[in-house]
Structure formats: C-alpha cells, structure tokens
Design a protein around this motif. Structure first.
Motif, PDB file in Angstrom:
ATOM      1  N   LEU A   1      35.295   0.978 -11.291  1.00  0.00           N
ATOM      2  CA  LEU A   1      36.080  -0.030 -11.994  1.00  0.00           C
ATOM      3  C   LEU A   1      37.519   0.471 -12.016  1.00  0.00           C
ATOM      4  CD1 LEU A   1      36.307  -2.525 -13.906  1.00  0.00           C
ATOM      5  CD2 LEU A   1      35.907  -0.932 -15.784  1.00  0.00           C
ATOM      6  N   VAL A   2      38.385  -0.195 -11.235  1.00  0.00           N
ATOM      7  CA  VAL A   2      39.769   0.263 -11.147  1.00  0.00           C
ATOM      8  C   VAL A   2      40.657  -0.614 -12.022  1.00  0.00           C
ATOM      9  CG1 VAL A   2      41.721   0.682  -9.616  1.00  0.00           C
ATOM     10  CG2 VAL A   2      39.401   1.089  -8.803  1.00  0.00           C
ATOM     11  N   VAL A   3      41.388   0.020 -12.907  1.00  0.00           N
ATOM     12  CA  VAL A   3      42.286  -0.737 -13.781  1.00  0.00           C
ATOM     13  C   VAL A   3      43.697  -0.155 -13.649  1.00  0.00           C
ATOM     14  CG1 VAL A   3      42.741  -1.467 -16.148  1.00  0.00           C
ATOM     15  CG2 VAL A   3      40.386  -1.136 -15.396  1.00  0.00           C
ATOM     16  N   ASP A   4      44.639  -1.046 -13.501  1.00  0.00           N
ATOM     17  CA  ASP A   4      46.043  -0.660 -13.397  1.00  0.00           C
ATOM     18  C   ASP A   4      46.492  -0.091 -14.748  1.00  0.00           C
ATOM     19  OD1 ASP A   4      48.864  -0.714 -13.390  1.00  0.00           O
ATOM     20  OD2 ASP A   4      48.884  -2.315 -11.899  1.00  0.00           O
ATOM     21  N   SER A   5      47.020   1.129 -14.739  1.00  0.00           N
ATOM     22  CA  SER A   5      47.358   1.750 -16.014  1.00  0.00           C
ATOM     23  C   SER A   5      48.651   1.198 -16.609  1.00  0.00           C
ATOM     24  CB  SER A   5      47.462   3.264 -15.851  1.00  0.00           C
ATOM     25  OG  SER A   5      48.518   3.567 -14.970  1.00  0.00           O
ATOM     26  N   THR A   6      49.292   0.265 -15.891  1.00  0.00           N
ATOM     27  CA  THR A   6      50.453  -0.397 -16.504  1.00  0.00           C
ATOM     28  C   THR A   6      50.077  -1.790 -17.004  1.00  0.00           C
ATOM     29  OG1 THR A   6      51.216  -1.447 -14.467  1.00  0.00           O
ATOM     30  CG2 THR A   6      51.988   0.780 -14.889  1.00  0.00           C
ATOM     31  N   GLN A   7      48.917  -2.312 -16.557  1.00  0.00           N
ATOM     32  CA  GLN A   7      48.552  -3.701 -16.871  1.00  0.00           C
ATOM     33  C   GLN A   7      47.356  -3.822 -17.807  1.00  0.00           C
ATOM     34  OE1 GLN A   7      50.082  -6.461 -15.204  1.00  0.00           O
ATOM     35  NE2 GLN A   7      51.539  -5.056 -14.308  1.00  0.00           N
ATOM     36  N   GLY A   8      46.370  -2.991 -17.623  1.00  0.00           N
ATOM     37  CA  GLY A   8      45.146  -3.124 -18.414  1.00  0.00           C
ATOM     38  C   GLY A   8      44.135  -4.039 -17.754  1.00  0.00           C
ATOM     39  N   ILE A   9      43.047  -4.270 -18.487  1.00  0.00           N
ATOM     40  CA  ILE A   9      41.926  -5.055 -17.947  1.00  0.00           C
ATOM     41  C   ILE A   9      42.307  -6.528 -17.844  1.00  0.00           C
ATOM     42  CG2 ILE A   9      39.598  -5.843 -18.539  1.00  0.00           C
ATOM     43  CD1 ILE A   9      39.168  -3.049 -19.743  1.00  0.00           C
ATOM     44  N   GLU A  10      41.843  -7.194 -16.771  1.00  0.00           N
ATOM     45  CA  GLU A  10      42.160  -8.606 -16.556  1.00  0.00           C
ATOM     46  C   GLU A  10      40.875  -9.415 -16.442  1.00  0.00           C
ATOM     47  OE1 GLU A  10      45.225  -9.699 -16.483  1.00  0.00           O
ATOM     48  OE2 GLU A  10      46.497  -8.001 -15.927  1.00  0.00           O
ATOM     49  N   ALA A  11      41.054 -10.740 -16.416  1.00  0.00           N
ATOM     50  CA  ALA A  11      39.893 -11.626 -16.454  1.00  0.00           C
ATOM     51  C   ALA A  11      38.922 -11.357 -15.309  1.00  0.00           C
ATOM     52  CB  ALA A  11      40.342 -13.089 -16.419  1.00  0.00           C
ATOM     53  N   GLN A  12      39.456 -11.220 -14.088  1.00  0.00           N
ATOM     54  CA  GLN A  12      38.547 -11.022 -12.962  1.00  0.00           C
ATOM     55  C   GLN A  12      37.858  -9.659 -13.005  1.00  0.00           C
ATOM     56  OE1 GLN A  12      40.802 -11.825  -9.388  1.00  0.00           O
ATOM     57  NE2 GLN A  12      41.344 -13.740 -10.398  1.00  0.00           N
TER      58      GLN A  12
ATOM     59  N   GLY B   1      53.223 -14.907 -16.222  1.00  0.00           N
ATOM     60  CA  GLY B   1      52.398 -14.181 -15.271  1.00  0.00           C
ATOM     61  C   GLY B   1      51.364 -13.261 -15.921  1.00  0.00           C
ATOM     62  N   TYR B   2      51.349 -13.194 -17.269  1.00  0.00           N
ATOM     63  CA  TYR B   2      50.479 -12.216 -17.924  1.00  0.00           C
ATOM     64  C   TYR B   2      49.021 -12.648 -18.017  1.00  0.00           C
ATOM     65  CZ  TYR B   2      54.231  -9.083 -19.253  1.00  0.00           C
ATOM     66  OH  TYR B   2      55.251  -8.184 -19.216  1.00  0.00           O
ATOM     67  N   ALA B   3      48.777 -13.979 -18.085  1.00  0.00           N
ATOM     68  CA  ALA B   3      47.395 -14.411 -18.292  1.00  0.00           C
ATOM     69  C   ALA B   3      46.616 -14.338 -16.985  1.00  0.00           C
ATOM     70  CB  ALA B   3      47.376 -15.840 -18.816  1.00  0.00           C
ATOM     71  N   SER B   4      45.315 -14.076 -17.093  1.00  0.00           N
ATOM     72  CA  SER B   4      44.476 -14.138 -15.908  1.00  0.00           C
ATOM     73  C   SER B   4      43.280 -15.034 -16.218  1.00  0.00           C
ATOM     74  CB  SER B   4      44.041 -12.744 -15.480  1.00  0.00           C
ATOM     75  OG  SER B   4      43.319 -12.122 -16.517  1.00  0.00           O
ATOM     76  N   LEU B   5      42.691 -15.529 -15.148  1.00  0.00           N
ATOM     77  CA  LEU B   5      41.729 -16.620 -15.303  1.00  0.00           C
ATOM     78  C   LEU B   5      40.450 -16.337 -14.542  1.00  0.00           C
ATOM     79  CD1 LEU B   5      41.209 -19.728 -15.994  1.00  0.00           C
ATOM     80  CD2 LEU B   5      42.161 -20.180 -13.736  1.00  0.00           C
ATOM     81  N   ASP B   6      39.334 -16.682 -15.160  1.00  0.00           N
ATOM     82  CA  ASP B   6      38.064 -16.675 -14.443  1.00  0.00           C
ATOM     83  C   ASP B   6      37.329 -17.948 -14.848  1.00  0.00           C
ATOM     84  OD1 ASP B   6      36.196 -15.199 -12.709  1.00  0.00           O
ATOM     85  OD2 ASP B   6      34.889 -15.392 -14.441  1.00  0.00           O
TER      86      ASP B   6
END
Lengths: 601, 404
Positions: free
Chosen positions: A102-113, A467-472
């Motif tokens: 599970l790869v998470v960007d350490s500047t962004q955090g967890i996203e919807a996808q 651009g911050y929100a992510s969608l699933d």
C-alpha cells in the motif's frame, strides 16, 4: 519451483503516489532490468500511460531476489490499473497475489482510490505492507501519514516503511518485508491444474496472450488447455514468464505467475477472470469470482469524414483485441450517418479509447455526449434496455424509465464539505454518511444517478476542491425516475445525436442552457436557423441564429493573390470540419455541448 | 450595363497570355509612421534608404525588361507611401519604364498619395513626369477615427490635396475610405462618405476594415480595449454606401470599388481579370508567364539582391524574387474565378473563359456554380456571364472558397 520461495504481490496506490517509480526501483535493485535499459515507468509501455502517468493495463514481471536470509526468491509483481473505471481488473489482479504494497504519498495522505483498492485487498485476505513514499520532498509528513494508516487499517505505524522511490532510499527494506511478511502461495501442486487469467494482450504472432497466476497443479508447454467460462479449447503456442520481456518456459506450476500465448484471435474467448485448466483431466470447478465486465457508459462514435467508417470499424476491432471490456455495435444516426454505439467502463475509459483511436489509428472521431443504460418498462409489461436517447420509444407506450444509481465515496479535506454537498445536491444526489478518516479529512458517501456523474461531475469536484478531493464509485441499483426525452431541433428538424434523457424537473433549465449554448456554437448560416428544445411536442426553449450578412475580403493588397488564397483555403478547411445537419453546418463541439451546460460563459 | 474600357482583353489571352500587355506595379515600402491597421510590407524610419532604393528599383526594371520592349498597359506606384518619394526620383523610375517597356500614350499611371505629404509644387511635378491618376488615402473624415488609425493627416489636408490636384490638372482622383471600424457608428460613416462626395472625386475604394494579425489594432482588440467591429453594422454601412453612391452617379464595378463612368482603375482590373502584371520593388508581388512570385520584403535586402545581379534572369523574376511558384492551368482557372467574381458587373464571361482555357466554364465548375446560384449568391446573366448577386457581394468569401 518450490512454492515456499515464491512471493506474489501487487502495489496499491492512488494516481501519482509513486507506484510506477517504486516498481522501477524494485526492478533495478533485483537486476531484472539493466541500468542500460532502465527508463521511467518501465511497466507502462503504452505511450498514453507514460504521458498521463497512469497505468491503464495490468502487467506482470518476475524478479529474482536473494534476501538477507541467504535464500533466492522468485518475486512476481503484478501491476494494476490506476483508475476506478478498471476496478474489476484490479480485483482480478489482486486475486492473483498473496500480498500487496500500500503506497501512500507522504505529502498527500490516503485517497479515495487507495482506500477502495485497499478494501478489495482486505477482502481477498492479502497481507498488507504499508509504505509512505516521497520522503525526499520538503513537504513530506511520513510520521503523520504512518499514524493515519495505523488508525485507518490497524497496522502498527512503526511497521510502515518510509521510502523515497525516486532516490531509492529504503527500497531494499521493501523487498525484505515482502520476503518476510507475504505468505508463499498455498496451491495444491498435485491437484488438476488451474490458473486465473488476470489480464491479456494481443500479439500479432502469438494471438491473445493471457496473463495467468497458476493456482493448482502444473501446465506443460505441450498440454491441450481449456478456458472454463468461454469453453474454448486451445493448444497454446507457448508458456512463459515476463522478465520483464516475454521469455518462454517449459512449464508453469502452482504459485507461479506467467503467460499463456493462446493463439486465439479475439479476446472474447479469453476473458479476464476466466480459469484455465487442462483439456485432459481438467479441474471440475473454476476459480471463484469470474464476472463479465459490464459497460456503464455509452456514446456514439462517428467518423468525422464518412469515408472513414471502415477504418473506424477496423480500429475498434483491433482495440478490442486488447480490451475485452470495450463493446460496440453499428449505429445509424440521421444527423451523423454511420457509426458505432460504444460501451465503456466509465468516462475515463471512453477518453482513453477516443484518444487511442485518434493517436494510434489517426482517426478523427466525433463522439456524442455519453449516455447510461436505461431500463424502459412498457405499458405492455415488457422491459428493455436502451443506451441511447434515440432508442426511446413513443412516450405514450412507456410506463416508467429506470436509471442506474451509484454509490460514491469522496475523500476531502473538511474545508470543502460545503461545496461538495452543493455539487452533489445539484446533481440529484442523496447523502448517506460522513466520517472522519484522519484529523482533517472526511469520507463522504452519497447516492447519485450515474447520468449525473458522467456529466462534468469529476471536473467540478476537482475544481471545487482545488484538486484535493478524490472519488470512488460503484453501482448501486436501478431506480424509476421521472425521466423525459429532451429533443433538439435545428432548423425545425430533430437532431437525434443531440437528444438527451433528463429528469423532468430540470428539463426546462437544461433545454434553455442547451439552446443558448448551441446558439453560440453553431456559426451563422446563409439563412436564419431556429434552434429549439422540446419535450414531446412542447417546445420549451427557442433561439434564432441570425442569417450571416457579411463575409468577404475587402481587398487584395497590391496583387498578393497568394495570401488571399491562403486565407480562403483556411476558411474552407474550417468549413470541412463542420457536419451537415440537413442544410445547416454544425461544428463538432455542438455534439458535446450537453456536457458543458453549466459552464458560466 | 457598364462597359469598361479594356474589357476586350478578357476574350483575347490564352491562359499564359504572352501577347497581353503587362501592368507594372512598383512598390514603395516606406512610410513616415505605420498605420495601426496595416499589415502590409512597409517600413518607417528608413528614409535614408530612399535614394539607393529608387536606383535599385530602376535597375530591376531594366533587368526584368531585358531589352525586349514588351508592351505595358499601366503603371502603379503603391505603398507604403509613394508620395514620400521626391518627384524627380519617381520620374527617373518612370523614364526607365518607358525605356524598357512600350507604354501607349495616355496609359494610366497611378500614384498613391497621403494627404498632408503633398503640396502644389509636388503635385505639379507629378503631372510633369506623367502621373495621371491620384489615389488619396483619405480613410475617414472623423478626427477620432484618423487618430485610431494612426494617420498623420487631418481632414483639412484631404480637402487641400484634392483641390490642389484638381487645380494642377488631375482628372482622375480616387479616394480610399475605411468603414466597419471599432466603435464607428453608421452616422459617423455617413458623415465620412458625404464629406468625401463633397470633394467630387472620380472614383471610390471603400474598404471594410480587416483585422490583421500583429497590428496594433488587433492587439488592442485582443486585449479588450477596443471592440471587435460588428459585422452586421458593417453590412449596413456597405449597403447604405452602395445606394448613396448610386444616387450620386457612381457605378459599382468591384466589391469595394465605384467609379464615375470611364474612370475604372485600369491597373486594378488587371488583377481582377487575372491578367499578367509585374511586381517590382521590395515586397512586390507579380504574376506573369505562368509564375506567381514575390520579392524579398526588406528594402536593404532588396537593394543588395539587385546589386548582386549582373544579367537578366528568366522572365519575369529578378534576383530579388523570394518566393516563386508556377501556376498550372487548374490553378489559373481557380484564380480567374476567385478574382473575376469580384467584378460585380463584368463577373466572369463564359466566352472569355472558354477562349482562355479551352474548356466550358460549366464543365469545370458546374457543380459549384449550380450550388451558388441555388443559394442566391451568384447569377448567370443573359449575356453569358456569372457574377455575384447584390447579396453575394457581402458574402463573397462563401463564393470564392468554392474555387480554392
């Protein structure tokens, strides 16, 4: 191969969180790819994948790694597509593994996808190794993100590996963790052979090449094989592994990942999720979980130049060789002549297909506004489905129209809850729930009609949240709604390619917007052209495009005929791109106008 | 119908027309300042180059003429601002034209003049060297429009230029006017045209303002500080002007040109009839012997090219020719249509077309012409011509693009 020395894993990440870069580093460290052949995004070999920085097709690669315990392991990395449109493909790829990074960007955090894929991995009982990436960036907050991961999925924050795939820092630790934590495959080597197809591609010499994970037994290169769902029997051209290029092998046994070059000419007989077994003494039961990919979004694809119809058909056929989820059938439009109704997994899939047609096949494609699949219940009690507004039968015969509803999950910083609520409500959405997933971000769940989702929802979600929100999203149910067909008449002729199915409550508003949009998009003609929107016989909006009065070059500078001709040629070329609807010239953009009704211009 | 002198030529030439007299276009690429709408080949601040440039021009005439004494029909000094050039230098160039070509007595010799650059002495000198037609860049009678255009003259200058020209004996004077400009009202346009009519010229060129790339006016429109001219209002202006000029005794013979009987521009008719003309000078365009060519634009480069050429090259180009394209029969037919259809009375004669190209016009452009006639933009006259209808005059591009 001894199964205890095999590790099968995939990488789960949100787009841009560094999945492909991490894969690149793993390939380098294990010496799978020489320094000389190294390039960015090794596994994404499609031009489009590189450009968009997103994986569209899955792929697999075998690496050999000698761990600190002195043993040499066979490590199979199964790369998964990075977009929610392809979530079925992702689920098949995950099924071929025992573990996932599970790869998470350490500047962004967890996203919807990330979360959606993570749930899928947990459903498949995969061992998870959490990684925070991009620790080299100044804005990195690896400890915070690791803490979030602990809260969200219960992994100890101290076990989260902090890496920079870009610089290679700490990446070796990832390989050690895979060896230590991902369980080896537990197939039955002596049982009848079974393998899961998790993707395929078409090769002009070897036919359809199925990417497989062998679950039980052994496949030898001269074995006659059977595909259990499609029923196709084949003598494969070769068996092999990806290292990362295709390399033939004599056999593939339980736990291994590789390919079967089937020699089949179409992917229809070799679907993702199907089970391969032996023709003689084959397995009795297929592996679980096969389902046919179901298109959700439909659009008419027409060649801009009618003469290109055959080329478009050939191109779609070729694309389908590599993309079993792409479906199409011929369609005729009064306005646009001969073309195809094409079904897609989602809007992103549609965009990709259109772009590939234009780039790889040099076709100029006119796409009509996308539609969903509606169920129509007739007064007679019959139910049938339509994928185009033009197919809607006469109003008086219809009992009800049902449309697909989706459940969406939106990840967003809490500051944007208001705008997202407004956006969803404006699109007939219904609130389900809201929960905090970390200190500042929430997970919003809604139900929303798919038809609303495919019209500029994603773009507006992105722009409304900087651009911050992510969608699933995933399918929920069909619901009967007050839906009507909105017809558009250009110069008093209904234009089938511009018709749309809309909710009665918004028909008036949409009709008005569409008419004023078309009035701006359709150039003035030699005669006045009325544009009307109508529901049934009732005209709800009308505007006139005034006749063109003046279009003439005033002078020819000092006998410079060439310059004058160039200007006229340019004008003529522009006119050629227009579609004749009756005797009205309509630009291609008009057919997509439906998608941009709420623009503020 | 208006019969134009010289119309007989349209029936005579074969498609490359070796025996037709030439028109001579002489380009003067110098201006005191640039007008804000101009995208043409001209330069300001290079007046030091004028004497060597005029020498080079005379030399080019000699090189292209090549001692063959071809017949020429007209001479036209265009610009730029030809009236910036001392009359003696113009006279020297004209003498060279007469040496190298056969100019019939009374041949039309035009010079474009900016009001305010000419006085009594200068105009007399022009008469002296043989200039017999003056084309005056009046553009507008309204001070605010002249300012917008970046013109250096005032309305008084136009008045005095025309009156002085008349006094010194010019009997063929054209006025250029521009309409359809940003923020221009119909009333403002009417004032300009009425003022111009009061000067009693022999000919009018009325040009709808074209917004050309890389001009100050285009930049202002792109920035939003100027409004893009309303094309419908420009159409109103055009239609009003057409009826106003008809009432004043002018006959329209081209989309943008009106004349008192007998004063049609002989030189410009060469372009519209697709007849051969030589382009001489920097940035000039020519068409002769199945070749379209353009000379190098910058005057200094031009001077250098001409100086480097010792002997005549193949007609019609000199060493200054920068682009050279041959014109095949098919292109020549297309160009005959798209230029000829600008002639609102004469149009393209079926007989002349057949005589020139050996094909019936309808066998080449039947489908296009039928379509254009059906849409009301073109008419087929009783005397076997095709030409624009009054409505087609404002929609000329819709007609022309059928032939490119």
């Amino acid at each position: 191969m001894d199964q205890s020395l095999i590790r099968n894993f995939s990488i789960i990440a949100h787009i841009d969180h560094g999945k492909s870069t991490l894969a690149d580093r793993l390939l380098q460290i294990t010496g799978t790819i020489s320094e000389r052949d190294m390039q960015e995004q090794v596994l994404d070999d499609m031009e489009l994948e590189r450009e968009r920085g997103v994986t569209i097709k899955a792929s697999a690669v075998r690496m050999t790694y000698t761990a600190s315990d002195g043993q040499t392991y066979e490590m199979n990395l199964i790369d998964t597509p990075g977009h929610v449109d392809f979530s079925y493909e992702v689920s098949r790829a995950l099924q071929a593994c025992e573990g996932a990074l599970l790869v998470v960007d350490s500047t962004q955090g967890i996203e919807a996808q990330t979360l959606a894929n993570l749930y899928m991995a947990l459903e498949q009982d995969l061992e998870l190794i959490a990684i925070v990436n991009k620790t080299d960036l100044p804005a990195a907050r690896p400890d915070d993100i690791a803490q979030d991961i602990e809260e969200l999925i219960g992994l100890d924050a101290l076990d989260v590996i902090q890496v920079s795939a870009k610089t290679g820092s700490n990446v070796e630790q990832v390989l050690e963790a895979i060896v230590r934590q991902v369980p080896p495959p537990k197939g039955d080597s002596s049982a009848p052979a079974r393998a899961l197809i998790f993707d395929s591609h078409y090769d002009s010499y070897k036919g359809v090449v199925a990417y497989v994970r062998v679950v039980d037994g052994v496949f030898h290169k001269d074995d006659m094989l059977r595909l259990m769902s499609s029923g196709a029997d084949i003598l494969p051209i070769e068996l092999g592994i990806f290292s990362p290029n295709m390399r033939p092998v004599a056999s593939l046994s339980a736990g291994e990942v590789g390919y079967i070059a089937t020699g089949l000419k179409t992917v229809r007989e070799c679907r993702v999720g199907d089970t391969v077994t032996l023709y003689h003494n084959g397995a009795a039961k297929p592996l679980p979980g096969y389902k046919q990919a179901k298109p959700m979004v439909f659009a008419g694809f027409y060649p801009s130049d009618n003469d290109d119809y055959d080329d478009l058909r050939d191109a779609l056929e070729k694309l389908q060789l590599n993309d079993a989820s792409l479906v199409y059938q011929p369609e005729t439009s009064q306005a646009l002549n001969f073309g195809f109704r094409v079904g897609f997994l989602g809007l992103f899939h549609m965009e990709i297909v259109q772009e590939r047609l234009e780039r790889e096949y040099d076709l100029d494609v006119l796409a009509t506004a996308p539609s969903v699949e509606y169920q129509v219940l007739l007064r007679s009690g019959d139910v049938f489905t339509i994928t185009s507004p033009a197919e809607l039968p006469d109003e008086s015969t219809i009992e009800e129209i049902r449309e697909p509803w989706m459940v969406i999950e939106v990840f967003t910083p809490e500051d944007f809850i208001g705008p997202i609520m407004d956006l969803v409500t404006g699109k007939r959405g219904e609130y389900i729930s809201m929960e905090y997933i970390d200190r500042t971000r929430v997970l919003l769940k809604y139900k929303i009609p798919l038809a609303e989702l495919i019209v500029d929802f994603y773009d507006r979600l992105k722009s409304g949240t900087r651009g911050y929100a992510s969608l699933d999203y995933h399918f929920d149910e069909y619901r009967a709604e007050n839906l009507v067909k909105l017809d558009v008449l250009v110069n008093k002729q209904p234009v089938d390619a511009l018709a749309m199915i809309v909710h009665e409550d918004v028909a008036y508003h949409k009709g008005q917007r569409l008419v004023s949009k078309l009035k701006r998009l359709i150039p003035r003609q030699l005669f006045e052209v009325p544009i009307q929107a109508a529901v049934g016989k009732h005209v709800i909006s009308r505007a006139n495009i005034k006749a063109l009065r003046k279009d003439v070059l005033a002078k020819c500078y000092g006998g410079d005929v060439t310059r004058k001709k160039k200007l006229l040629e340019k004008q003529k070329k522009g006119k050629k791109r227009l579609k004749m609807i009756g005797n009205v010239e309509v630009p291609q953009e008009a057919f997509m106008a439906v998608l941009r009704l709420d623009d503020d211009d | 119908m208006l019969l134009l002198p010289g119309a007989a030529h349209t029936a005579a030439p074969s498609y490359h027309a070796p025996d037709v007299p030439l028109a001579l276009y002489l380009h003067i690429p110098f201006c005191r300042t640039r007008c804000t709408y101009c995208a043409f080949s001209t330069y300001s601040g290079l007046s030091a180059l004028i004497p060597p440039y005029m020498d080079a021009l005379a030399h080019e005439i000699q090189l292209v003429g090549g001692g063959l004494k071809r017949p020429a029909h007209t001479v036209y000094f265009g610009g730029g601002t030809p009236s910036l050039i001392p009359a003696a230098l113009l006279g020297h160039v004209l003498d060279r034209c007469r040496d190298m070509f056969v100019l019939p007595p009374g041949a039309e010799i035009t010079l474009e003049a900016n009001p305010g650059t000419v006085d009594d002495t200068y105009l007399r000198a022009l008469r002296q060297i043989g200039v017999n037609r003056l084309s005056v860049g009046m553009q507008s009678a309204n001070a605010d429009e002249l300012k917008l255009f970046g013109r250096c003259h005032r309305q008084d200058d136009v008045h005095s230029t025309v009156h002085t020209a008349r006094r010194v004996g010019f009997t063929n004077i054209n006025l250029d006017l521009i309409y359809g400009t940003p923020h221009q009202t119909l009333a403002a346009w009417q004032h300009s045209l009425d003022t111009a009519l009061g000067l009693d010229p022999d000919h009018f060129s009325l040009y709808s303002l074209g917004i050309e790339e890389n001009t100050p006016i285009q930049r202002q429109i792109a920035l939003g500080t100027l409004a893009f001219p309303d094309p419908d209002l420009a159409a109103d202006m055009y239609e009003w002007a057409a009826s106003r000029l008809a009432a004043a005794g002018f006959e329209q013979y081209e989309i943008s040109n009106w004349t008192r009987p007998g004063h049609a521009s002989q030189h410009n008719l060469y372009y519209w009839r697709n007849l051969p003309y030589l382009g001489l000078g920097a940035g000039a365009h020519g068409y002769a012997a199945r070749i379209r060519y353009a000379n190098i634009a910058h005057p200094a480069a031009y001077i250098e090219c001409i100086a480097s050429q010792p002997v005549p090259l193949e007609f019609p180009c000199s060493a200054a020719a920068d682009t050279i394209n041959s014109v095949d029969r098919r292109q020549a037919m297309a160009e005959t249509m798209l230029m000829g259809m600008r002639l609102t009375v004469e149009g393209v004669s079926l007989d002349a077309f057949r005589a020139r190209f050996g094909h019936d016009l309808w066998s080449i452009y039947g489908a296009e012409l039928d379509r254009l006639i059906a849409s009301g933009l073109v008419e087929h006259t009783a005397d076997a011509r095709v030409r624009l209808t009054p409505r087609g005059r404002l929609l000329g591009n819709r007609v022309f693009i059928e032939f490119v």
